[in-house]
Design a protein around this motif. Sequence first.
Motif, mmCIF file in Angstrom:
data_model
loop_
_atom_site.group_PDB
_atom_site.id
_atom_site.type_symbol
_atom_site.label_atom_id
_atom_site.label_comp_id
_atom_site.label_asym_id
_atom_site.label_seq_id
_atom_site.Cartn_x
_atom_site.Cartn_y
_atom_site.Cartn_z
ATOM 1 N N GLY A 191 0.813 -1.212 0.000
ATOM 2 C CA GLY A 191 0.000 0.000 0.000
ATOM 3 C C GLY A 191 0.843 1.257 0.000
ATOM 4 O O GLY A 191 2.007 1.265 0.394
ATOM 5 N N HIS A 192 0.243 2.347 -0.474
ATOM 6 C CA HIS A 192 0.876 3.657 -0.613
ATOM 7 C C HIS A 192 2.216 3.525 -1.342
ATOM 8 O O HIS A 192 2.223 3.097 -2.498
ATOM 9 N N SER A 193 3.349 3.845 -0.690
ATOM 10 C CA SER A 193 4.646 3.685 -1.381
ATOM 11 C C SER A 193 5.488 2.608 -0.727
ATOM 12 O O SER A 193 6.707 2.624 -0.834
ATOM 13 N N SER A 219 13.077 6.858 1.551
ATOM 14 C CA SER A 219 13.331 7.897 0.536
ATOM 15 C C SER A 219 13.359 9.301 1.128
ATOM 16 O O SER A 219 14.089 10.162 0.656
ATOM 17 N N HIS A 220 12.523 9.547 2.141
ATOM 18 C CA HIS A 220 12.493 10.854 2.805
ATOM 19 C C HIS A 220 11.737 10.734 4.113
ATOM 20 O O HIS A 220 11.228 9.668 4.441
ATOM 21 N N GLY A 221 11.679 11.831 4.868
ATOM 22 C CA GLY A 221 11.221 11.741 6.247
ATOM 23 C C GLY A 221 9.730 11.831 6.496
ATOM 24 O O GLY A 221 9.290 11.670 7.645
ATOM 25 N N ALA A 247 5.894 11.221 7.183
ATOM 26 C CA ALA A 247 5.286 10.116 7.935
ATOM 27 C C ALA A 247 4.740 9.022 7.024
ATOM 28 O O ALA A 247 4.784 7.842 7.377
ATOM 29 N N ASP A 248 4.239 9.411 5.847
ATOM 30 C CA ASP A 248 3.665 8.386 4.958
ATOM 31 C C ASP A 248 4.750 7.554 4.258
ATOM 32 O O ASP A 248 4.444 6.789 3.324
ATOM 33 N N HIS A 249 5.994 7.688 4.730
ATOM 34 C CA HIS A 249 7.107 6.870 4.200
ATOM 35 C C HIS A 249 7.938 6.238 5.311
ATOM 36 O O HIS A 249 8.776 5.390 5.052
ATOM 37 N N ILE A 250 7.685 6.678 6.545
ATOM 38 C CA ILE A 250 8.584 6.257 7.629
ATOM 39 C C ILE A 250 7.827 5.773 8.868
ATOM 40 O O ILE A 250 8.436 5.317 9.833
ATOM 41 N N GLY A 293 10.787 7.493 -5.195
ATOM 42 C CA GLY A 293 10.352 8.203 -3.990
ATOM 43 C C GLY A 293 9.218 9.158 -4.336
ATOM 44 O O GLY A 293 8.470 8.926 -5.289
ATOM 45 N N ASP A 294 9.077 10.218 -3.570
ATOM 46 C CA ASP A 294 8.105 11.266 -3.911
ATOM 47 C C ASP A 294 8.857 12.295 -4.728
ATOM 48 O O ASP A 294 9.821 12.896 -4.247
ATOM 49 N N THR A 295 8.419 12.512 -5.949
ATOM 50 C CA THR A 295 9.131 13.494 -6.758
ATOM 51 C C THR A 295 8.263 14.054 -7.869
ATOM 52 O O THR A 295 7.287 13.435 -8.288
ATOM 53 N N VAL A 328 2.790 3.806 -7.588
ATOM 54 C CA VAL A 328 2.577 3.901 -6.140
ATOM 55 C C VAL A 328 2.123 5.321 -5.775
ATOM 56 O O VAL A 328 2.015 6.185 -6.642
ATOM 57 N N HIS A 329 1.866 5.557 -4.496
ATOM 58 C CA HIS A 329 1.500 6.889 -3.982
ATOM 59 C C HIS A 329 0.227 7.421 -4.646
ATOM 60 O O HIS A 329 0.171 8.563 -5.103
ATOM 61 N N TYR A 330 -0.803 6.561 -4.706
ATOM 62 C CA TYR A 330 -2.091 6.977 -5.267
ATOM 63 C C TYR A 330 -3.205 6.304 -4.458
ATOM 64 O O TYR A 330 -2.992 5.257 -3.828
HETATM 65 MN MN MN Z 1 4.465 10.883 0.369
#
Ligand code: MN
Length: 226
Positions: free
Chosen positions: A7-9, A48-50, A52-55, A139-141, A189-191
Amino acid sequence: MKLTYFGHSCFLVESGGTRLLFDPFITPNPLAAGVDITKIQADVILISHGHADHIADAVALAKQTGAKVVANWEIADWLGLQGVSNTQPMNHGGTVGLPGATAKMVNAIHSSSLPDGTYGGNPAGFVVKMGEESFYYAGDTALTLDMKLIAEEFALRFAVLPIGDTFTMGAKDAVKAAELCGAKKVVGVHYNTFPPIQIDTAAAQAAFANDGLELLLPAIGATIEV
Ligand code: MN
Ligand code: NI
């Protein structure tokens, strides 16, 4: 190579007995309620980055699995303060050797702060090599011409790209991103996780197909061959 979508990323790539987990965000995601994180095993966790939806589940999963956590300097430092000692700090442009893989940290156009407001360094993507095969997790970009440099260095087996728009590129730009990085096969991802990133998935798949590209959208919990 096998990819399991959480789910998510968040996804896990498995090849040659090595398991790499990316951007763990599972327990706060109602769509991933069917995923039991206590069953997840990983050798390496890449962040990929800090945001919350990734960590969100990184500390719990790092402690549960004992996996080495790869992240930028600031995030690795923050994880250390949460009791995660097995980290591999790096920064953009660097490549690190990991159990069963190498990872190069590449540019992402986004932002990065940690859940408690701590500065999270710069957001990133990764190009991972496992054996002879390479893949790119953006990642998110936003779409960026930097992605062309990836095609010059690597022959990607697949890419994992955000397609949800609003906070990252949407499907239309992700098609261009796939062209730039040279990936014919893309995992989206991320949708659909939150209302602002709800998309028409059929339209997204059609946009990729129109360009001779494949957009894979595995169900949450599903494992696919990539
Ligand atoms: Mn994100
Ligand atoms: Ni983000």
